[in-house]
Motif scaffolding. Structure first.
Motif, PDB file in Angstrom:
ATOM      1  N   LEU A  55      -1.108  -0.793  -1.104  1.00 20.71           N
ATOM      2  CA  LEU A  55      -1.087  -1.013   0.424  1.00 20.71           C
ATOM      3  C   LEU A  55      -0.555  -1.956   1.293  1.00 20.71           C
ATOM      4  N   ALA A  56      -0.136  -3.315   0.292  1.00 24.75           N
ATOM      5  CA  ALA A  56       0.813  -4.913   0.444  1.00 24.75           C
ATOM      6  C   ALA A  56       2.187  -3.382   0.832  1.00 24.75           C
ATOM      7  N   PHE A  57       2.574  -2.906  -0.425  1.00 26.47           N
ATOM      8  CA  PHE A  57       3.927  -2.148   0.445  1.00 26.47           C
ATOM      9  C   PHE A  57       3.438  -1.476   1.744  1.00 26.47           C
ATOM     10  N   HIS A  58       3.101  -0.853   2.392  1.00 26.28           N
ATOM     11  CA  HIS A  58       2.883  -0.149   3.403  1.00 26.28           C
ATOM     12  C   HIS A  58       3.030  -1.949   4.493  1.00 26.28           C
ATOM     13  N   ALA A  59       1.831  -2.334   4.427  1.00 24.44           N
ATOM     14  CA  ALA A  59       2.214  -3.497   5.218  1.00 24.44           C
ATOM     15  C   ALA A  59       4.014  -3.989   5.324  1.00 24.44           C
ATOM     16  N   PHE A  60       4.555  -4.649   4.416  1.00 25.03           N
ATOM     17  CA  PHE A  60       5.437  -5.109   4.576  1.00 25.03           C
ATOM     18  C   PHE A  60       6.871  -4.256   4.459  1.00 25.03           C
ATOM     19  N   ALA A  61       6.445  -2.722   4.429  1.00 18.43           N
ATOM     20  CA  ALA A  61       7.490  -1.444   4.361  1.00 18.43           C
ATOM     21  C   ALA A  61       7.464  -1.517   6.848  1.00 18.43           C
ATOM     22  N   PHE A  62       6.506  -1.316   6.854  1.00 23.20           N
ATOM     23  CA  PHE A  62       5.962  -1.447   8.680  1.00 23.20           C
ATOM     24  C   PHE A  62       7.432  -2.090   8.989  1.00 23.20           C
ATOM     25  N   LEU A  63       6.466  -3.665   8.396  1.00 21.39           N
ATOM     26  CA  LEU A  63       7.409  -5.080   9.208  1.00 21.39           C
ATOM     27  C   LEU A  63       9.210  -5.071   8.698  1.00 21.39           C
ATOM     28  N   MET A  64       9.383  -4.359   7.917  1.00 22.77           N
ATOM     29  CA  MET A  64      10.683  -4.392   7.335  1.00 22.77           C
ATOM     30  C   MET A  64      11.132  -3.790   8.339  1.00 22.77           C
ATOM     31  N   LEU A  65      10.789  -1.865   8.730  1.00 23.15           N
ATOM     32  CA  LEU A  65      11.320  -1.140   9.296  1.00 23.15           C
ATOM     33  C   LEU A  65      11.633  -1.422  10.735  1.00 23.15           C
ATOM     34  N   ILE A  66      10.407  -2.431  11.109  1.00 21.46           N
ATOM     35  CA  ILE A  66      10.620  -3.413  12.509  1.00 21.46           C
ATOM     36  C   ILE A  66      12.111  -3.977  12.469  1.00 21.46           C
ATOM     37  N   LEU A  67      12.063  -4.667  11.616  1.00 19.47           N
ATOM     38  CA  LEU A  67      13.134  -5.870  11.440  1.00 19.47           C
ATOM     39  C   LEU A  67      14.595  -4.840  12.052  1.00 19.47           C
ATOM     40  N   THR A  85       7.198   9.581   7.264  1.00 20.03           N
ATOM     41  CA  THR A  85       7.406   9.535   5.591  1.00 20.03           C
ATOM     42  C   THR A  85       5.765   7.734   6.342  1.00 20.03           C
ATOM     43  N   GLY A  86       6.033   7.326   6.506  1.00 19.57           N
ATOM     44  CA  GLY A  86       4.740   6.677   6.181  1.00 19.57           C
ATOM     45  C   GLY A  86       3.803   6.148   6.594  1.00 19.57           C
ATOM     46  N   LEU A  87       4.126   6.649   8.102  1.00 19.81           N
ATOM     47  CA  LEU A  87       2.194   7.122   9.272  1.00 19.81           C
ATOM     48  C   LEU A  87       2.077   7.830   8.532  1.00 19.81           C
ATOM     49  N   LEU A  88       2.514   9.713   7.522  1.00 19.22           N
ATOM     50  CA  LEU A  88       1.703  10.454   6.899  1.00 19.22           C
ATOM     51  C   LEU A  88       1.240   9.766   5.429  1.00 19.22           C
ATOM     52  N   SER A  89       2.221   8.822   4.726  1.00 16.42           N
ATOM     53  CA  SER A  89       1.395   7.877   3.699  1.00 16.42           C
ATOM     54  C   SER A  89       0.520   7.300   3.616  1.00 16.42           C
ATOM     55  N   LEU A  90       0.508   6.770   4.980  1.00 17.18           N
ATOM     56  CA  LEU A  90      -0.426   6.226   5.221  1.00 17.18           C
ATOM     57  C   LEU A  90      -2.172   7.075   5.391  1.00 17.18           C
ATOM     58  N   ILE A  91      -1.664   8.393   6.348  1.00 16.26           N
ATOM     59  CA  ILE A  91      -2.936   9.190   6.573  1.00 16.26           C
ATOM     60  C   ILE A  91      -3.181   9.625   5.031  1.00 16.26           C
ATOM     61  N   ALA A  92      -2.194  10.211   4.280  1.00 11.57           N
ATOM     62  CA  ALA A  92      -2.477  10.150   2.551  1.00 11.57           C
ATOM     63  C   ALA A  92      -3.651   9.257   1.735  1.00 11.57           C
ATOM     64  N   ILE A  93      -3.091   7.634   1.675  1.00  8.92           N
ATOM     65  CA  ILE A  93      -3.895   6.941   1.533  1.00  8.92           C
ATOM     66  C   ILE A  93      -5.399   7.218   1.471  1.00  8.92           C
ATOM     67  N   CYS A  94      -5.646   7.264   2.992  1.00  6.80           N
ATOM     68  CA  CYS A  94      -7.427   7.390   3.896  1.00  6.80           C
ATOM     69  C   CYS A  94      -7.899   9.519   2.848  1.00  6.80           C
ATOM     70  N   VAL A  95      -7.168  10.287   2.199  1.00  3.70           N
ATOM     71  CA  VAL A  95      -7.089  11.377   2.143  1.00  3.70           C
ATOM     72  C   VAL A  95      -7.434  11.286   1.034  1.00  3.70           C
ATOM     73  N   GLU A  96      -7.146  10.598   0.275  1.00  5.18           N
ATOM     74  CA  GLU A  96      -7.189   9.882  -1.095  1.00  5.18           C
ATOM     75  C   GLU A  96      -8.607   9.407  -0.899  1.00  5.18           C
ATOM     76  N   LYS A  97      -8.155   8.212  -0.446  1.00  8.10           N
ATOM     77  CA  LYS A  97     -10.561   8.100  -0.935  1.00  8.10           C
ATOM     78  C   LYS A  97     -11.260   9.132  -0.422  1.00  8.10           C
ATOM     79  N   VAL A  98     -11.401   9.692   0.862  1.00  9.38           N
ATOM     80  CA  VAL A  98     -11.962  11.149   0.149  1.00  9.38           C
ATOM     81  C   VAL A  98     -12.139  11.806  -0.498  1.00  9.38           C
ATOM     82  N   PHE A  99     -11.088  11.999  -0.855  1.00  6.92           N
ATOM     83  CA  PHE A  99     -11.120  13.132  -2.222  1.00  6.92           C
ATOM     84  C   PHE A  99     -11.676  12.212  -3.323  1.00  6.92           C
TER      85      PHE A  99
END
Lengths: 284, 78
Positions: A55-67, A85-99
């Motif tokens: 989750l920390a990686f996703h936060a930094f990754a999106f900040l990195m992409l904005i910069l 891919t980042g958006l898909l990855s975020l959705i994937a984390i939610c799917v993982e929780k459900v699964f």
């Protein structure tokens, strides 16, 4: 601003590397011992803690992409692919929780969960692809911003750290392998110990990755200074010579060695190379 | 003593430490950064345990604005 991008890039790279290692670990545990995770066994804590990093990686990754978007004009396609891919990855984390919840319930009730595990593995792979793409984005950012290239210093601390990590990882892995051979653990149970091996190699892998991302901005010839090169050449020779009696020692074991020769050789070579590099480097 | 014996008895000496002190007590790390090597390399050269390449020797000489042989030279090992 450049220092800020550099710090965000480093943090993103570190977190991507940690996430990637954790995802590989998670996939291995799911493949060889999934009830452990579902029934909150030994590895479930490690697998759960990994989500903090991802989750920390996703936060930094999106900040990195904005910069990246604000600072660097080129690489539009890479950036678009990263965002998607980042958006898909975020959705994937939610799917993982459900699964995880769903599979745990079905597994407890005695239902077949093969297909659900496959979907879970696919989601983890999407996370892994995003981590790999972000590592590429960091590489490209370093290449694109000239001021960041000038920040490179010939930092012997990382070199030394990598050697210390290599020596410790090598020694630990060698100890684990010898103890497995000594206890005559059958080959079909060897795979259960793969996550242990992955954990032992993890700190060394992260340090080497960090070293590589620092050095990717330089020519290969400039990666090491001349004394480091000489020390590593001497260490290579030392490794070559000492690995012969080291491998011969394997013949002393009475039982079947089977696949164990590989981790034995890998960790022994790592320990000898890193240890002797340290020895020669410190000899001054 | 024949020529071969003479050559074999030669060692590399240096006045790197002296040069650093003359240069406002420059640290080993600062010199290392200036010539693009690690601090450990400078330490090894000063102790005579590592022989620098001609390129590095020339870089050091250029940095101190002195001829190479004033900083790094051959000493007979008698």
């Amino acid at each position: 601003m450049t220092t800020f991008i550099s710090n965000v890039a480093k943090a993103t790279f570190f977190l991507a590397a940690i996430s990637l290692c954790w995802l590989v670990f998670d996939l291995i545990v799911l493949a060889v011992n999934f009830p452990d995770i579902l029934l909150f066994g030994l590895w479930s804590g490690v697998a759960g803690a990994g989500y903090i990093f991802i989750l920390a990686f996703h936060a930094f990754a999106f900040l990195m992409l904005i910069l990246h978007l604000r600072k660097i004009g080129r690489d539009g396609i890479l950036r678009t692919v990263s965002f998607i891919t980042g958006l898909l990855s975020l959705i994937a984390i939610c799917v993982e929780k459900v699964f995880y919840d769903e599979i745990g319930r079905e597994f407890g009730a005695g239902f077949a969960i093969g297909n659900e595990l496959k979907v879970l593995a696919l989601m983890l792979m999407i996370n892994a692809v995003f981590a790999a793409i972000m590592m590429l984005v960091v590489f490209r950012t370093y290449r694109a911003v000239p001021e960041m290239r000038e920040e490179v210093i010939r930092d012997e601390k990382v070199f030394l750290l990598a050697q210390y990590m290599g020596a410790v990882s090598g020694l630990s892995g060698l100890y684990l392998t010898v103890s497995l051979i000594g206890r005559s653990v059958p080959v079909d149970r060897f795979w259960i110990y793969l996550p242990f091996y992955a954990l032992l190699l993890f700190p060394y892998g992260v340090t080497v990755l960090y070293w590589l991302v620092m050095k990717a901005r330089e020519k290969v010839f400039d990666w090491y200074d001349e004394k480091q090169l000489r020390d590593m050449m001497k260490a290579s020779l030392t490794t070559l010579i000492l690995s012969v009696p080291g491998m011969a020692a394997l013949l002393l074991f009475n039982g079947s060695i089977a696949i164990y020769w590989f981790p034995y050789y890998l960790f022994m070579a790592l320990m000898l190379f890193s240890g002797s590099t340290l020895f020669y480097f410190r000899q001054a | 003593m024949n020529l071969l014996t003479q050559v074999l008895c030669m060692k590399l000496g240096n006045k790197l430490k002296r040069c650093r002190f003359d240069c406002d007590g420059m640290s080993q790390e600062a010199l290392a950064n200036a010539v693009g090597v690690t601090r450990q390399t400078i330490i090894s050269i000063e102790k005579g345990k590592f022989m620098p390449s001609s390129l590095l020797a020339l870089k050091i000489a250029r940095f101190f604005k002195k001829p190479v042989e004033e900083i790094i030279f051959i000493v007979d090992d008698d």
